[in-house]
Design a protein around this motif. Structure first.
Motif, mmCIF file in Angstrom:
data_model
loop_
_atom_site.group_PDB
_atom_site.id
_atom_site.type_symbol
_atom_site.label_atom_id
_atom_site.label_comp_id
_atom_site.label_asym_id
_atom_site.label_seq_id
_atom_site.Cartn_x
_atom_site.Cartn_y
_atom_site.Cartn_z
ATOM 1 N N ARG A 247 0.816 -1.204 0.000
ATOM 2 C CA ARG A 247 0.000 0.000 0.000
ATOM 3 C C ARG A 247 0.857 1.263 0.000
ATOM 4 O O ARG A 247 0.585 2.216 -0.724
ATOM 5 C CB ARG A 247 -0.918 -0.006 1.224
ATOM 6 N N GLU A 251 2.709 1.520 -5.971
ATOM 7 C CA GLU A 251 2.881 0.803 -7.236
ATOM 8 C C GLU A 251 1.595 0.063 -7.601
ATOM 9 O O GLU A 251 1.621 -1.094 -8.008
ATOM 10 C CB GLU A 251 4.055 -0.176 -7.138
ATOM 11 N N TRP A 252 0.472 0.722 -7.459
ATOM 12 C CA TRP A 252 -0.828 0.108 -7.705
ATOM 13 C C TRP A 252 -1.776 1.141 -8.304
ATOM 14 O O TRP A 252 -1.546 2.351 -8.187
ATOM 15 C CB TRP A 252 -1.414 -0.452 -6.407
ATOM 16 N N THR A 253 -2.819 0.648 -8.937
ATOM 17 C CA THR A 253 -3.878 1.539 -9.420
ATOM 18 C C THR A 253 -5.109 1.454 -8.537
ATOM 19 O O THR A 253 -5.877 2.405 -8.445
ATOM 20 C CB THR A 253 -4.273 1.174 -10.863
ATOM 21 N N ARG A 255 -6.096 0.752 -4.624
ATOM 22 C CA ARG A 255 -5.444 0.736 -3.319
ATOM 23 C C ARG A 255 -5.652 -0.601 -2.607
ATOM 24 O O ARG A 255 -6.781 -1.040 -2.408
ATOM 25 C CB ARG A 255 -6.025 1.876 -2.467
ATOM 26 N N PRO A 256 -4.575 -1.273 -2.202
ATOM 27 C CA PRO A 256 -4.720 -2.508 -1.427
ATOM 28 C C PRO A 256 -5.143 -2.177 0.006
ATOM 29 O O PRO A 256 -4.411 -1.518 0.735
ATOM 30 C CB PRO A 256 -3.319 -3.127 -1.472
ATOM 31 N N LEU A 290 -3.652 -9.744 -4.883
ATOM 32 C CA LEU A 290 -2.950 -8.467 -4.980
ATOM 33 C C LEU A 290 -2.533 -8.069 -6.402
ATOM 34 O O LEU A 290 -2.460 -6.877 -6.709
ATOM 35 C CB LEU A 290 -1.697 -8.494 -4.098
ATOM 36 N N ARG A 293 -4.159 -5.458 -8.703
ATOM 37 C CA ARG A 293 -4.103 -4.060 -8.287
ATOM 38 C C ARG A 293 -2.835 -3.353 -8.756
ATOM 39 O O ARG A 293 -2.695 -2.143 -8.565
ATOM 40 C CB ARG A 293 -4.203 -3.975 -6.756
ATOM 41 N N LEU A 294 -1.898 -4.105 -9.318
ATOM 42 C CA LEU A 294 -0.653 -3.518 -9.810
ATOM 43 C C LEU A 294 -0.923 -2.557 -10.969
ATOM 44 O O LEU A 294 -1.904 -2.690 -11.697
ATOM 45 C CB LEU A 294 0.298 -4.617 -10.279
ATOM 46 N N LYS A 295 -0.025 -1.615 -11.141
ATOM 47 C CA LYS A 295 -0.133 -0.700 -12.268
ATOM 48 C C LYS A 295 -0.015 -1.482 -13.577
ATOM 49 O O LYS A 295 0.906 -2.291 -13.734
ATOM 50 C CB LYS A 295 0.966 0.361 -12.201
ATOM 51 N N PRO A 302 -0.847 -6.180 -15.785
ATOM 52 C CA PRO A 302 0.334 -5.858 -14.984
ATOM 53 C C PRO A 302 1.638 -6.262 -15.660
ATOM 54 O O PRO A 302 1.744 -7.324 -16.274
ATOM 55 C CB PRO A 302 0.103 -6.657 -13.692
ATOM 56 N N HIS A 306 6.695 -6.057 -12.464
ATOM 57 C CA HIS A 306 5.986 -5.661 -11.250
ATOM 58 C C HIS A 306 5.452 -6.883 -10.514
ATOM 59 O O HIS A 306 5.451 -6.919 -9.275
ATOM 60 C CB HIS A 306 4.836 -4.714 -11.606
#
Length: 335
Positions: A247, A251-253, A255-256, A290, A293-295, A302, A306
């Motif tokens: 979080r 590095e996410w689009t 939010r975790p 998870l 949720r990565l970019k 993803p 990443h």
């Protein structure tokens, strides 16, 4: 009097039981925890509510807003009406409206040779959540209130300020309703989610005390993960630390959130998985929760690099050597 049917809220921390008049009687559920940080926040918010103020929890999805609102409502000890904002709302959705007619027919046969018939029709008023709560002194939990149009929520202005509910049409012959002294209102909103959300009017926000909620402290997150999964504290701590580090990395689009920690911990417990990077199925579970949720890369999925960083994150916090120190680095971004 017609009653509003309660709607369940996501991530609720209490068991919801229908009480008299279809209000909710809240009882702490099996996943409910209380920590020092939660008690401090609740004490602060309860002080505002007892003073007659409305409280507004504002924060991103998964930050625990609904949980906090329901916990506060339970502590107040009054019947609760739960309302979830919707784009289709108008004033009638909150207050009520006249719907249908009630007909009264009187037949007079006092004189046997003469029959006299009188027919009288009157509209039937159906109350909704706000009018019920105002009339009976309930606690109104208005979840994601900014998903309803501002024009629908305008009726709340006089309720929160002058303690008067102005009705669009006379209810039982009355155009206004004096708000019960025990009525309280708790609101939640997500300003980060623009899909289906409306900008809340300043006049309404000015009548609330807004508390920004970005998430819980580590102690609380671990306690909640343990309560929902039954995992040992150390194992739940590994999972929570891994998700919190991800979080912080940005590095996410998407939010975790704490929901990710709960999902991983719960499934690991149910499937009997060891919380270690040496357990292939546990690693795959973490990636399934998870990785989405990565970019994304140029192709919309993803980047494999990443994804590999995410594998290293799992290895770092759930390696065979035991829990890793917190405050580490993911993807080159300091935590």
């Amino acid at each position: 009097m017609a009653r509003h049917t309660p709607q369940p809220a996501d991530n609720a921390s209490a068991d919801l039981a229908d009480g008299p008049d279809s209000t909710l009687q809240l009882q702490p559920g099996p996943g409910h925890v209380r920590t020092t940080a939660l008690d401090a926040l609740a004490t602060r918010a309860l002080g505002y509510l007892h003073a007659g103020n409305a409280v507004h929890f504002r924060g991103p999805a998964g930050s625990g807003k609904t949980k906090l609102a329901l916990d506060l409502a339970q502590r107040l000890g009054r019947p609760v009406l739960l309302l979830v904002g919707d784009d289709s709302f108008d004033t009638k959705s909150l207050v009520g409206e006249a719907s249908g007619l009630k007909t009264r027919r009187v037949v007079d046969r006092y004189i046997t040779s003469v029959m006299k018939v009188e027919t009288e029709s009157a509209p039937i008023w159906l109350d909704r959540a706000l009018s019920i709560a105002c009339a009976e002194g309930c606690t109104l939990v208005y979840d994601e209130f900014n998903r309803a149009p501002a024009s629908a929520n305008n009726v709340l202005l006089t309720v929160l300020e002058e303690r008067i509910l102005v009705l669009p049409k006379p209810r039982h012959g009355e155009g206004t309703l004096r708000v019960h002294p025990e009525f309280r209102a708790i609101f939640t909103s997500n300003p980060h989610d623009h899909a289906g959300a409306h900008a809340a009017q300043d006049a309404l926000l000015d009548r609330m005390i807004t508390i920004d909620v970005e998430g819980f402290d580590r102690e609380t997150e671990v306690a909640i993960a343990v309560a929902h999964s039954g995992l040992p504290f150390v194992d739940a701590g590994r999972i929570v630390d891994m998700v919190r580090d991800f979080r912080r990395s940005r590095e996410w689009t998407q939010r975790p959130t704490l929901r990710c920690s709960i999902a991983i911990a719960r499934m690991a417990g149910q499937l009997g998985l060891r919380v270690t990077a040496e357990e292939e199925r546990f690693v795959q579970l973490c990636l399934d929760v998870l990785a989405s949720r990565l970019k994304p890369g140029p192709d919309g999925v993803p980047d494999p690099r990443h994804r590999q960083m995410l594998v290293r994150l799992i290895e770092h916090f759930c390696g065979a050597g035991g829990p890793a120190p917190r405050g580490t680095v993911f993807g080159g971004v300091a935590a």
